[in-house]
Design a protein around this motif. Sequence first.
Motif, PDB file in Angstrom:
ATOM      1  N   ASP A 141       0.830  -1.203   0.000  1.00 39.58           N
ATOM      2  CA  ASP A 141       0.000   0.000   0.000  1.00 39.58           C
ATOM      3  C   ASP A 141       0.868   1.257   0.000  1.00 39.58           C
ATOM      4  OD1 ASP A 141      -2.139  -1.726   0.219  1.00 39.58           O
ATOM      5  OD2 ASP A 141      -2.426  -1.396   2.368  1.00 39.58           O
ATOM      6  N   PHE A 142       0.366   2.296  -0.665  1.00 43.43           N
ATOM      7  CA  PHE A 142       1.104   3.553  -0.648  1.00 43.43           C
ATOM      8  C   PHE A 142       0.164   4.728  -0.878  1.00 43.43           C
ATOM      9  CE2 PHE A 142       1.219   2.266  -5.124  1.00 43.43           C
ATOM     10  CZ  PHE A 142       0.875   3.433  -5.789  1.00 43.43           C
ATOM     11  N   ASN A 143       0.635   5.896  -0.468  1.00 43.11           N
ATOM     12  CA  ASN A 143       0.005   7.175  -0.787  1.00 43.11           C
ATOM     13  C   ASN A 143       1.009   7.983  -1.595  1.00 43.11           C
ATOM     14  OD1 ASN A 143      -2.276   6.505   0.730  1.00 43.11           O
ATOM     15  ND2 ASN A 143      -1.480   7.470   2.583  1.00 43.11           N
ATOM     16  N   LEU A 144       0.596   8.426  -2.761  1.00 43.40           N
ATOM     17  CA  LEU A 144       1.464   9.201  -3.643  1.00 43.40           C
ATOM     18  C   LEU A 144       0.970  10.637  -3.718  1.00 43.40           C
ATOM     19  CD1 LEU A 144       3.572   9.633  -5.969  1.00 43.40           C
ATOM     20  CD2 LEU A 144       1.775   8.836  -7.531  1.00 43.40           C
ATOM     21  N   SER A 145       1.863  11.572  -3.467  1.00 45.03           N
ATOM     22  CA  SER A 145       1.562  12.991  -3.639  1.00 45.03           C
ATOM     23  C   SER A 145       2.312  13.486  -4.869  1.00 45.03           C
ATOM     24  CB  SER A 145       1.986  13.781  -2.397  1.00 45.03           C
ATOM     25  OG  SER A 145       1.747  15.163  -2.572  1.00 45.03           O
ATOM     26  N   ALA A 146       1.598  14.090  -5.814  1.00 40.45           N
ATOM     27  CA  ALA A 146       2.218  14.532  -7.067  1.00 40.45           C
ATOM     28  C   ALA A 146       1.669  15.893  -7.463  1.00 40.45           C
ATOM     29  CB  ALA A 146       1.950  13.514  -8.175  1.00 40.45           C
ATOM     30  N   ARG A 147       2.468  16.603  -8.259  1.00 41.89           N
ATOM     31  CA  ARG A 147       2.047  17.912  -8.738  1.00 41.89           C
ATOM     32  C   ARG A 147       2.125  17.960 -10.264  1.00 41.89           C
ATOM     33  NH1 ARG A 147       1.207  21.132  -4.527  1.00 41.89           N
ATOM     34  NH2 ARG A 147       0.515  22.745  -5.975  1.00 41.89           N
ATOM     35  N   PHE A 148       1.231  18.742 -10.846  1.00 41.43           N
ATOM     36  CA  PHE A 148       1.287  19.011 -12.278  1.00 41.43           C
ATOM     37  C   PHE A 148       2.415  20.001 -12.567  1.00 41.43           C
ATOM     38  CE2 PHE A 148      -2.994  17.354 -12.062  1.00 41.43           C
ATOM     39  CZ  PHE A 148      -3.196  16.756 -13.299  1.00 41.43           C
ATOM     40  N   ASP A 149       2.958  19.913 -13.776  1.00 43.58           N
ATOM     41  CA  ASP A 149       3.963  20.894 -14.198  1.00 43.58           C
ATOM     42  C   ASP A 149       3.355  22.290 -14.294  1.00 43.58           C
ATOM     43  OD1 ASP A 149       5.896  18.920 -14.420  1.00 43.58           O
ATOM     44  OD2 ASP A 149       5.462  18.548 -16.533  1.00 43.58           O
ATOM     45  N   LYS A 150       2.113  22.332 -14.770  1.00 40.21           N
ATOM     46  CA  LYS A 150       1.387  23.599 -14.913  1.00 40.21           C
ATOM     47  C   LYS A 150      -0.095  23.308 -14.746  1.00 40.21           C
ATOM     48  CE  LYS A 150       1.294  23.092 -19.957  1.00 40.21           C
ATOM     49  NZ  LYS A 150       1.656  23.710 -21.267  1.00 40.21           N
ATOM     50  N   ASN A 151      -0.908  24.326 -14.780  1.00 37.60           N
ATOM     51  CA  ASN A 151      -2.339  24.135 -14.565  1.00 37.60           C
ATOM     52  C   ASN A 151      -2.957  23.294 -15.683  1.00 37.60           C
ATOM     53  OD1 ASN A 151      -2.563  25.583 -12.168  1.00 37.60           O
ATOM     54  ND2 ASN A 151      -2.766  27.533 -13.251  1.00 37.60           N
ATOM     55  N   PRO A 152      -3.664  22.220 -15.328  1.00 40.59           N
ATOM     56  CA  PRO A 152      -4.382  21.442 -16.334  1.00 40.59           C
ATOM     57  C   PRO A 152      -5.710  22.113 -16.662  1.00 40.59           C
ATOM     58  CG  PRO A 152      -4.766  20.501 -14.180  1.00 40.59           C
ATOM     59  CD  PRO A 152      -3.829  21.670 -13.975  1.00 40.59           C
ATOM     60  N   PRO A 153      -6.437  21.611 -17.648  1.00 43.31           N
ATOM     61  CA  PRO A 153      -7.789  22.136 -17.888  1.00 43.31           C
ATOM     62  C   PRO A 153      -8.659  21.916 -16.648  1.00 43.31           C
ATOM     63  CG  PRO A 153      -7.068  20.701 -19.683  1.00 43.31           C
ATOM     64  CD  PRO A 153      -6.071  20.541 -18.589  1.00 43.31           C
ATOM     65  N   PRO A 154      -9.731  22.678 -16.491  1.00 42.03           N
ATOM     66  CA  PRO A 154     -10.592  22.505 -15.313  1.00 42.03           C
ATOM     67  C   PRO A 154     -11.159  21.096 -15.181  1.00 42.03           C
ATOM     68  CG  PRO A 154     -11.129  24.539 -16.465  1.00 42.03           C
ATOM     69  CD  PRO A 154     -10.190  23.789 -17.352  1.00 42.03           C
ATOM     70  N   LYS A 155     -11.347  20.426 -16.316  1.00 40.54           N
ATOM     71  CA  LYS A 155     -11.861  19.062 -16.304  1.00 40.54           C
ATOM     72  C   LYS A 155     -10.903  18.178 -17.099  1.00 40.54           C
ATOM     73  CE  LYS A 155     -16.214  16.512 -16.907  1.00 40.54           C
ATOM     74  NZ  LYS A 155     -17.632  16.612 -17.363  1.00 40.54           N
ATOM     75  N   PHE A 156     -10.494  17.074 -16.504  1.00 42.98           N
ATOM     76  CA  PHE A 156      -9.519  16.195 -17.150  1.00 42.98           C
ATOM     77  C   PHE A 156      -9.678  14.780 -16.611  1.00 42.98           C
ATOM     78  CE2 PHE A 156      -7.623  18.220 -13.465  1.00 42.98           C
ATOM     79  CZ  PHE A 156      -7.060  17.163 -12.763  1.00 42.98           C
TER      80      PHE A 156
END
Length: 245
Positions: A141-156
């Motif tokens: 089991d794991f919890n992954l925290s990640a970030r986008f390089d830049k803002n994605p579209p509002p819906k994806f």
Amino acid sequence: MMKPYSMIIIALLFLTACKSGRVQEAPQIMNLSANPTGTGPGLSLEFRKGMAHNHPSFVLWAEGMDGKYLQTLFITKAVGTSIYEHGDPSSGHWEPGEIRRPASLPYWAHKRGVKEKDGLYVPSIENPMADAYTGATPPGDFNLSARFDKNPPPKFRILFEINQTWDWNKFWTNNKYPDDDEYKTSCQPAVVYMATVDMNDGVSAYTMEAIGHSHYAGRTGELFTDLGTLTTALEIVNNLTVNLE
């Protein structure tokens, strides 16, 4: 003098007391981080393993509602670099080395669309995924925290593809494609999960659902939506939840 049967009863009572007082250990959950310096929004993935989990390879990525690839959020290091721990036996014992595995995570690889010199779409030693997006395969089991390089579209869409070898079943047998070496590295094909995220709908947690499987040898980027032939491949994962941060 205490009779033998009395001693047995006392011993059994002692063992019962010890057993009832034993504290069960909570399952260990590994915390992972990817692309912490990204300037886009963050999200987390809660992965809870299933009964058939056995050191799978996997990748998490985002795409637009039109199906176009946006970016990779995390991928296990072996697939992201093509360097496997048991990849080079030339010295007489196993050492890390390059192995090309197009059947590992082919739906993601073709979506990403980067074709290497050997004609395959999996990252190579010469062109690996950046360290910020890769990590060792968690044991459970794991919890992954990640970030986008830049803002994605509002819906994806958030997608997750997972695969592990040596999981033959009655349909995906070891002699189904006897001359296909890539098939033999995958056995049951990779499973793809998806959740649609709308950053304006007020929902912060999304459960990912299996939507299909990849090509058994990784030769195409097709998604096959019939999951009826898969068995233990669907038991690698018990639960996948995406949380917006």
